[in-house]
Design an enzyme around this catalytic site. Structure first.
Site, short mmCIF file in Angstrom:
data_model
loop_
_atom_site.label_atom_id
_atom_site.label_comp_id
_atom_site.label_asym_id
_atom_site.label_seq_id
_atom_site.Cartn_x
_atom_site.Cartn_y
_atom_site.Cartn_z
N ASP A 24 0.83 -1.20 0.00
CA ASP A 24 0.00 0.00 0.00
C ASP A 24 0.87 1.26 0.00
O ASP A 24 2.07 1.21 0.34
CB ASP A 24 -0.89 -0.03 1.26
CG ASP A 24 -2.23 0.65 1.05
OD1 ASP A 24 -2.34 1.45 0.12
OD2 ASP A 24 -3.15 0.38 1.84
N ASP A 28 -10.82 1.61 -3.70
CA ASP A 28 -11.45 1.24 -2.43
C ASP A 28 -12.97 1.24 -2.56
O ASP A 28 -13.67 0.82 -1.65
CB ASP A 28 -11.05 2.24 -1.33
CG ASP A 28 -9.71 1.88 -0.72
OD1 ASP A 28 -9.24 0.76 -0.95
OD2 ASP A 28 -9.14 2.73 0.00
C1 DGJ Z 1 -5.97 1.68 1.65
C2 DGJ Z 1 -6.30 0.49 0.81
O1 DGJ Z 1 -6.77 0.89 -0.42
C3 DGJ Z 1 -7.28 -0.39 1.56
O2 DGJ Z 1 -7.64 -1.47 0.75
C4 DGJ Z 1 -6.68 -0.84 2.85
O3 DGJ Z 1 -5.60 -1.70 2.60
C5 DGJ Z 1 -6.25 0.36 3.66
N1 DGJ Z 1 -5.42 1.26 2.92
C6 DGJ Z 1 -5.51 -0.08 4.90
O4 DGJ Z 1 -5.02 0.97 5.60
#
Ligand code: DGJ
Length: 712
Positions: A447, A512
Site C-alpha cells: 500500500d 477502495d
Molecule cells: C488503503 C487500501 O486501499 C485499503 O484497501 C486498505 O488496505 C487500507 N489502505 C488499509 O489501511
C-alpha cells in the site's frame, strides 16, 4: 542534403524514420506496411518543406528530439543548464543501431558535452511501440536537468480530441474528453505516484472517436512518480506529444560521466477506435511488462480490510478464515492492523513487528490456519511510510522526507520515509525480509496511502525520483530474495497503477470503492490500458462502505467477475443462500480465469447499457456482460452484438449468471424468447456480430453474463 530512411516493421505495420542531414530523425509514417515504403526518393521529397513567412528562415521536419536551437521552443526534449549557462543545445546525428525490431539513434552536442540516445522498439505481435531516451554528460561540467522527455512523438493535425483518465480516491479512472485546441494540453502530476488525479495515459484522435470507430493514438508513460504529458498543436502545423518525468528544482544533476534515462513511453495507433488500442496495450503489457506469475491462474482472494478494519482479534480472524475457505477463497490477505501499536490509522507504520497483544505467538498460528484450510497467505504492508507516533520515527526523525524549517504536513497521519537513503532502505528491506523468512507469505499487498508533499532528503535536496527508483529496487530485492513472491500494487485504492510499477506487481487494487454501480466506470477506465486479469475486483457487502448504496448480491457478483475475483466483506455474516451464490461465483471465475488471462476485450455502450466482451485467444469461448447502472435510455434494451468471434463458426449461447430470470418479469411483460427456452441457443458468429441477441428489459443496477462456446 542527404536523407536516410530507416523502417521499423512487423505484424503488417511499418514505422518510417527519416533523417535529413545531421538533424535528429523524424517519424514520418506509422501505418500499414507496403513495399512502396522502401522507395527512398519519395521520402527525400518530404524533407524539404515549404517555409512560411514570418517564421524561421529554414524550415525543417518535425523530429523526435526537438531542441531549442532548431526551433523546438515549446517542444524541446531537454531543458538543462550548467549553473545558469548553456541553456540551449543542438543534437547532431552520430550513429544508428538497427536490429530486427528496434532502432536507436545517437546524437551528440560536442560543445555542450552531451550525448542523447533515443531507443525505439516495436512489438510486432501487439503493434505497440516502446520508446525511451538516455542522456549522458560527456563533458566536464555538471549539468542541471530541468526537464528530460521521451522522444517527442508526432501527432496528426486531425487528432483534435483527447481522452484522459482522471479521478480521486474512491473514484479512479474516470474518462474525460476534451477538445484539443491550439493551447497546449498538460497532464501534470506531482504526488510522487502516478494517480489518482490523473493516470499517466493519454488518447488523442479524430473528433468523435469511439469504442470501435475513429483514429486513435494512445500513449502511456511507465512511471510511478511525478510526470508531465504535453500535447500541442503548434501554429506551424506541427503537433507533438511530449511525455516524461517532472522534476523539482535542483532535483537532477548530471555529474561528469553520469547519465539519466527516461521512463518507457508506450504508444499504440488504431484506426478502429479504442478497443483495438486497448487490445494492443493489454497484449504488450502481458508479454513484456507484467511479471511471469500473472500468467498462472489467479487465486480468489479474501481480504480482511472491510471485514474487520483495525479490529484484529485472533478468534474473529480465525472464524473469518474459516468462512473465507468455506466460500471458496484460495488466498487470505491480512490487511492493515496486524502490527504492534496499530489499532487505528494514527500510529506504528514503520515498526513492522507483529502485535504481541493480538498475536502473542506471532502470526504463525494464523498463517498455519490459513494454510491448513488450503489457502495461500498474503500480508498487507506499507513500506514507504512511517507514523509520527512510531518507534522508528522517534529513533530516526532524520529518516523522514521533509523540507526544513517547514512543517512536515501529515496525510492520513503519516510521513514518508526517505528510501533513497541507504540506511533507511536497508532497515526497511531487512524488516520485510524478516517477515518473509518468518512466515509462509506468498503475497504482499503493498500500500502507499499518501502523496509526497515535500520529498526532501537530509540535505534538503528533492529526491522524488530517487524514491520511486528505490521502491522499484525494493520490490525487486524482495522478489529476488523469495522467487515466486507476488506483490499487489495498492495506493489508497488505485492511485499507483502504471506500467512502471507493473513490472514488479501483477495485481492492482483498482479502487477502495466496491460499490458495483461506481465500479462499472472505474473498471472500464482501467481496462482502457490494463488487462482484466490484473484488476482486483472484490464482492463487497450489501451496503457499500464508501457510498452507502445497497446493491443486490447478483449485481455485485456480475461486476466483480470482470476482474480478479475477491471478497471484501465479512464472510462470517453472509446467509446460507448468499454463500451458495458466492460459491457459484467462485466456480464461474475458476472455470474461465485461465483463458481470460489472454483474452481480447471489447467494451462499448449502447443506450445506456454497458457491454463488455472477453473473447479467448482461440476464439473458442467468450464471456459477455450487459450491465446497467441507471435506467436504460430506451424502453427496450439494445441487442447485444458480439465482436471478435470466429467469423465462420456457430456458437452455443447460454446465460451464465444470474440463474433466476423471473426477476425481469417484475419490470416487463416478458423476457426474450431465447432466454425462456431450456438449454443452449445456437447462433452464427455473423448473426451475433451484426444482428445481435435481444436482451431483457434491464431495470437499473442489473445485468446478465452470457457464455458463448464455439460449436465443433
Ligand atoms: C488503503 C487500501 O486501499 C485499503 O484497501 C486498505 O488496505 C487500507 N489502505 C488499509 O489501511
Amino acid at each position: 542534403m542527404n536523407t536516410n530512411v530507416h523502417i521499423l516493421r512487423g505484424g503488417g505495420t511499418a514505422l518510417v524514420f527519416l533523417r535529413s542531414g545531421n538533424a535528429p530523425a523524424a517519424l514520418v509514417y506509422w501505418g500499414d506496411d507496403h513495399a512502396g515504403l522502401d522507395n527512398q526518393e519519395q521520402w527525400r521529397l518530404l524533407a524539404g518543406k515549404a517555409t512560411p513567412s514570418a517564421r524561421l528562415n529554414r524550415n525543417s521536419l518535425q523530429n523526435l528530439a526537438p531542441d531549442l536551437t532548431r526551433g523546438g521552443l515549446s517542444t524541446s526534449v531537454l531543458l538543462a543548464h550548467r549553473d545558469g549557462f548553456g541553456f540551449a543545445q543542438q543534437f547532431v546525428f552520430k550513429q544508428i543501431e538497427e536490429q530486427a525490431y528496434s532502432i536507436a539513434f545517437v546524437y551528440i552536442d560536442e560543445a555542450a558535452g552531451l550525448s542523447l540516445r533515443q531507443n525505439f522498439s516495436w512489438d510486432a505481435a501487439n503493434r505497440c511501440l516502446s520508446c525511451s531516451s538516455e542522456l549522458v554528460n560527456t563533458g566536464s561540467d555538471v549539468w542541471q536537468i530541468d526537464k528530460f522527455s521521451c522522444p517527442a512523438l508526432p501527432m496528426d493535425t486531425n487528432w483534435q480530441e483527447s481522452l484522459t483518465l482522471t479521478g480521486r480516491w474512491g473514484r479512479e479512472f474516470q474518462q474525460q474528453r476534451q477538445h484539443l485546441s491550439r493551447n497546449a494540453m498538460l497532464i501534470e502530476h506531482r504526488e510522487g505516484r502516478s494517480g489518482p488525479q490523473h493516470n499517466p495515459s493519454l488518447v488523442v484522435g479524430t473528433p468523435g472517436f469511439s469504442d470501435n470507430h475513429g483514429e486513435v493514438f494512445g500513449i502511456h508513460l511507465g512511471w510511478s512518480g511525478n510526470y508531465q504529458i504535453r500535447a500541442e498543436h503548434l501554429a506551424d502545423c506541427n503537433a507533438y506529444i511530449l511525455a516524461g518525468e517532472w522534476f523539482y528544482p535542483g532535483e537532477v544533476r548530471l555529474e561528469k560521466g553520469a547519465s539519466i534515462q527516461t521512463p518507457v513511453l508506450y504508444a499504440v495507433r488504431s484506426i478502429q477506435g479504442l478497443n483495438l488500442m486497448s487490445q494492443c496495450f493489454h497484449g504488450h503489457f502481458r508479454d513484456h511488462v507484467l511479471p511471469q506469475w500473472v500468467r498462472s491462474s489467479r487465486p480468489v482472494l479474501s481480504n480482511s480490510w472491510e471485514a474487520v478494519y483495525f479490529d484484529h482479534r485472533k478468534e474473529t480472524l480465525l472464524n473469518l478464515i474459516d468462512a473465507a475457505a468455506e466460500t471458496g477463497a484460495e488466498q487470505f490477505v491480512l490487511d492493515d492492523g496486524w502490527f504492534k501499536g496499530r489499532r487505528d490509522d494514527k500510529s506504528a507504520l514503520g515498526d513492522w513487528t507483529v502485535c504481541p497483544e493480538v498475536y502473542p505467538q506471532g502470526l504463525a498460528p494464523l498463517v498455519g490456519h490459513v494454510l491448513k484450510k488450503g489457502m495461500r497467505f498474503g500480508l498487507w504492508v506499507e513500506p514507504e511510510m512511517v507514523s509520527p507516533d512510531s518507534e522508528l520515527a522517534s529513533e530516526h526523525p532524520e529518516w523522514v522526507l521533509k523540507v526544513e524549517p517547514y512543517e512536515n504536513i501529515q496525510a492520513r497521519n503519516q510521513w514518508v520515509l526517505d528510501l533513497s537513503h541507504k540506511d533507511v532502505y536497508e532497515h526497511i528491506r531487512s524488516r520485510l525480509i524478516a517477515l518473509l523468512d518468518d512466515y509462509n507469505i506468498s503475497y504482499l499487498k503493498w500500500d502507499m496511502n499518501r502523496p509526497l508533499l515535500m520529498p526532501g532528503d537530509g540535505n534538503g535536496r528533492a529526491v522524488a525520483r530517487e524514491q520511486v527508483k528505490a521502491v522499484y529496487r525494493l520490490m525487486k530485492d524482495l522478489c529476488d530474495h523469495q522467487p515466486g513472491l507476488e506483490i499487489e500494487s495498492c495506493s489508497s485504492g488505485g492511485a499507483r497503477i502504471d506500467a512502471g510499477i507493473l513490472r514488479y506487481t501483477g495485481r492492482v487494487w483498482s479502487s477502495d470503492n466496491n460499490d458495483p454501480v461506481e465500479r462499472v466506470a472505474i473498471q472500464r477506465g482501467l481496462g482502457l490500458f490494463f488487462p482484466p486479469e490484473i484488476m482486483g475486483a472484490h464482492i463487497g457487502p450489501n451496503k457499500a462502505h464508501l457510498t452507502g448504496r445497497q446493491i443486490p448480491l447478483n449485481y455485485r457478483i456480475l461486476v466483480a467477475l470482470q476482474g480478479q475475483l475477491g471478497f471484501e466483506l465479512d464472510l462470517r455474516d453472509v446467509s446460507g443462500d448468499e454463500r451458495v451464490k458466492l460459491q457459484l461465483a467462485v466456480k464461474l471465475y475458476q472455470t474461465h480465469r485461465q483463458w481470460i488471462g489472454a483474452a481480447k476485450v471489447w467494451r462499448f455502450e449502447r443506450s445506456d447499457v454497458d457491454f463488455c466482451v472477453y473473447v479467448s485467444e482461440t476464439k473458442k469461448q467468450a464471456l459477455v456482460w450487459a450491465l446497467t447502472t441507471g435506467s436504460m435510455a430506451r424502453a427496450e434494451a439494445p441487442e447485444c452484438k458480439v465482436p471478435g468471434l470466429e467469423e465462420s463458426a456457430n456458437y452455443q449461447v447460454s446465460s451464465l449468471f444470474p440463474h433466476d430470470h423471473s426477476v425481469w418479469l417484475d419490470y416487463a411483460n416478458s423476457y426474450p424468447q431465447w432466454l425462456k427456452q431450456s438449454g443452449k441457443t445456437v447462433c452464427s458468429a455473423a448473426m451475433l456480430a451484426n444482428t445481435g441477441l435481444p436482451m431483457p428489459v434491464f431495470p437499473p443496477q442489473t445485468g446478465i453474463l452470457l457464455y458463448l462456446e464455439q460449436e465443433q
